[in-house]
Design a protein around this motif. Sequence first.
Motif, PDB file in Angstrom:
ATOM      1  N   PHE A  91       0.645  -1.688   0.399  1.00  0.00           N
ATOM      2  CA  PHE A  91      -0.098  -0.452   0.119  1.00  0.00           C
ATOM      3  C   PHE A  91       1.313   1.156   0.105  1.00  0.00           C
ATOM      4  O   PHE A  91       2.113   1.437   0.337  1.00  0.00           O
ATOM      5  N   PHE A  93       0.242   4.063   1.769  1.00  0.00           N
ATOM      6  CA  PHE A  93       0.991   3.993   3.141  1.00  0.00           C
ATOM      7  C   PHE A  93       1.107   2.937   3.938  1.00  0.00           C
ATOM      8  O   PHE A  93       0.128   3.422   4.915  1.00  0.00           O
ATOM      9  N   ASN A  95       0.008   0.756   5.769  1.00  0.00           N
ATOM     10  CA  ASN A  95      -0.957   0.042   6.129  1.00  0.00           C
ATOM     11  C   ASN A  95      -0.522  -0.996   7.502  1.00  0.00           C
ATOM     12  O   ASN A  95      -1.232  -2.707   7.109  1.00  0.00           O
ATOM     13  N   LEU A  96       0.640  -1.229   7.852  1.00  0.00           N
ATOM     14  CA  LEU A  96       0.947  -1.978   8.917  1.00  0.00           C
ATOM     15  C   LEU A  96       0.212  -2.018  10.953  1.00  0.00           C
ATOM     16  O   LEU A  96      -0.917  -0.727  10.826  1.00  0.00           O
ATOM     17  N   ILE A  97      -0.064  -3.510  10.785  1.00  0.00           N
ATOM     18  CA  ILE A  97      -0.926  -2.786  12.429  1.00  0.00           C
ATOM     19  C   ILE A  97       0.068  -2.396  13.510  1.00  0.00           C
ATOM     20  O   ILE A  97       0.767  -2.686  13.335  1.00  0.00           O
TER      21      ILE A  97
ATOM     22  N   TYR B   9      -5.871 -13.303  17.716  1.00  0.00           N
ATOM     23  CA  TYR B   9      -6.099 -12.120  17.673  1.00  0.00           C
ATOM     24  C   TYR B   9      -6.684 -11.499  18.047  1.00  0.00           C
ATOM     25  O   TYR B   9      -6.975 -10.081  18.807  1.00  0.00           O
ATOM     26  N   ARG B 323      -9.523   1.277  10.694  1.00  0.00           N
ATOM     27  CA  ARG B 323      -8.465   1.063   9.338  1.00  0.00           C
ATOM     28  C   ARG B 323      -8.012  -0.548   9.498  1.00  0.00           C
ATOM     29  O   ARG B 323      -7.904  -0.771   8.691  1.00  0.00           O
ATOM     30  N   GLU B 324      -7.605  -1.096  11.166  1.00  0.00           N
ATOM     31  CA  GLU B 324      -7.122  -2.377  11.021  1.00  0.00           C
ATOM     32  C   GLU B 324      -8.281  -3.160  10.049  1.00  0.00           C
ATOM     33  O   GLU B 324      -7.678  -4.043  10.072  1.00  0.00           O
ATOM     34  N   ILE B 327      -7.027  -2.974   6.743  1.00  0.00           N
ATOM     35  CA  ILE B 327      -5.737  -3.773   6.122  1.00  0.00           C
ATOM     36  C   ILE B 327      -6.394  -5.050   6.601  1.00  0.00           C
ATOM     37  O   ILE B 327      -6.203  -5.855   5.129  1.00  0.00           O
ATOM     38  N   LEU B 436      -9.687   1.488   4.260  1.00  0.00           N
ATOM     39  CA  LEU B 436      -8.616   1.779   4.424  1.00  0.00           C
ATOM     40  C   LEU B 436      -8.079   3.314   4.378  1.00  0.00           C
ATOM     41  O   LEU B 436      -7.201   4.464   5.454  1.00  0.00           O
TER      42      LEU B 436
END
Lengths: 231, 439
Positions: A91, A93, A95-97, B9, B323-324, B327, B436
């Motif tokens: 991505f 940006f 987009n890591l968690i 998780y 947002r998570e 992803i 996102l």
Amino acid sequence: MAPLVEAIELKKTYMLGKVPVEALRGVNLKVESGEFLAILGPSGSGKSTMLNMLGALDKPTSGKLLIDGIDIATLNDNQLSDLRRRVGFVFQFFNLIPRFTARENVELVMSIADVGKAERRKRAEELLEAVGLKDRMNHKPTELSGGQQQRVAIARALANNPKFLLMDEPTGNVDSKTAREIMNLIKRLNEERGVTIIMVTHDQHLAREAKRVVQMFDGVITSDVVNGEPT
Amino acid sequence: MKARDIFSYSFSAIRLRKLRAGLTTLGVVIGIAAIVALLSVTQGLQNTITNQLETGLATDTLIVVPGRGFFSEGGTSIGGGFGVGGSDFKLFINDTEIINSLSLDIETSVAIIRKNVYLQSQEQSLVVTIRGVDFAKYAEIYHTTFVADKGTINLNPANDEIVIGKALHDPWENGTLLFNLGEELEIIWTNTTARPPENVSYTGRVTAVLQEIGGFGVGGPSDVGVYIPLEQAQHFFGTEECDTIIVKLKTSERDVINAVSEAITDAYGGEVSVVTSTAVLNIINRVFSVIQLFLAGIAAISLLVAGIGIMNIMIVSLIERTREIGILKALGMKNRTVLMIFLGESVIIGLIGAVLGIGAGWALANVVAVVFSEGGLFGGIASGQSAQISNGGLTIVPVLTPTVLVGALIFGVGVSVIFALYPAWRASKLKPVEALRYE
Ligand SMILES: Nc1ncnc2c1ncn2[C@@H]1O[C@H](COP(=O)(O)OP(=O)(O)OP(=O)(O)O)[C@@H](O)[C@H]1O
Ligand SMILES: [Mg+2]
């Protein structure tokens, strides 16, 4: 054999309140398996929008997008998820968690794809080493520089051995030396493993590394050059 | 995604907001603790009362009282001792003969005259319920409870003999005696049917103290009972009427009990009620089910409040993690898996909350039981000038039935999951590109 990707009069219109924003205004594109393609274009020309379509993250407003000969508009959520797993996506940006370390971020995509725990760990370490982050594996994204985060994102995109790699400015945040290294890695993947690569970039020089360069402007493709020859 | 990975998780997401998750869990803990505490205390109370009644009510005896029953149970009316008024019908002492002749299953029957009197010694004066009974027959029917601990119960007693229950002799069990064996006691009765009302009295002598009985002694001997010979009672109170007739059967089979009850009720044209021990116990059990349901319902409301808390927090978490989720979905996670992750969080909260809640509820139940048992809500004896003696203290041992245990667990987790369904569903439906872009 059907091309890997075929876009026919692809259009995408976003609604900003009541104002329609035409991000893609009729894109026609064919990409064969094994190609290395760079998309160039000014900011706002629709590159990311295009890439999102190709990665099955979004559906077109009109026109057709065939991936492996299948019209993605006909797929349900489940089938789209399956498709996304087979695509490696970097991505724009990252987009890591944030709450996961670099290694956990890479492992996550593999756990989504049902890879076993031991295998996940081994592979994540190999990949992070390959992108030069051997000593940063247990750091969280906030503890990494932009370039390092970008490399974690690349490692993550490669985790499930995709045959199709979509990258939105993978070298946008790194110095020219690291950019070179990343480009070499990408080229090797393409040449040695036959991975199809579509890469968005601002950088003319980097774009030249690709076998094919597509120019976008204002939601349409304005030029398409293969090995220096216009098609 | 594998179940274990989904679970871990969910767990990592909870750990991120420890305080928030802790407070949400606390809501579940309180709700479950309230349910468990209330149910195990009432179950304990029910057991205590049932045990006491079983001690007091021999299963092979029937209690016949004048008056129509206030409700029926399998053809047998329940009433009399449980408060039925309005009937002029009276039972007479020699009705025992009529009753004896009604069925071959009847072994014997005994009439009881019951009056409230003052019982007076040199130092003490108490209002007690005195019972005039045929000592010989009464001892035959209640051969395990109408038994002397001190002195002897004469089967052919002199008129002035008095038998008292243990609680009237040694109520505090510390050697401080209320009325002693051999003591002369004055029995004073106010005859309210005379005009003007007059006090009559005679002096009797304690010849026996009963051994400790426990229980409420419905119909049968009790620790607070005072017994005088039937003829003396007839003479002293100037009556041929009696208040209760106790019927002893040869067996305690349900069919026999029902048949004899019906025969007696029919013989008196429905003007008497027959109380059986099983019927009384059934009623007690029914009353307790209603009470338990009611209390559990109230406690369940607090759990619903906790559930709304869970929903609230899940919606906040959903917004924060948009947002998570984007992803995860962009990386190929299925809608179903996103749903499971959110539900997993609620299962963890519900499970931890329920387990802690059961522990806390059980602890609370034990505290309540101790306070309840010792604090004299039921227990203790009020003594002194013309005081009424109550029953000895009730000890409640809280009971956590497996049903309550498993039920609380399922209910705690269930409520959490149900209230998490909507937020989880919304999370699963998020569109990756939009999620996102969410800041
Ligand atoms: N979700 C959205 N809602 C509204 N407008 C959008 C949305 N996504 C993109 N756009 C608009 O579509 C156009 C194309 O956006 P896109 O992100 O594809 O550009 P880009 O070529 O990737 O630009 P950059 O090089 O800056 O990343 C822009 O005008 C943008 O404002
Ligand atoms: Mg872009």
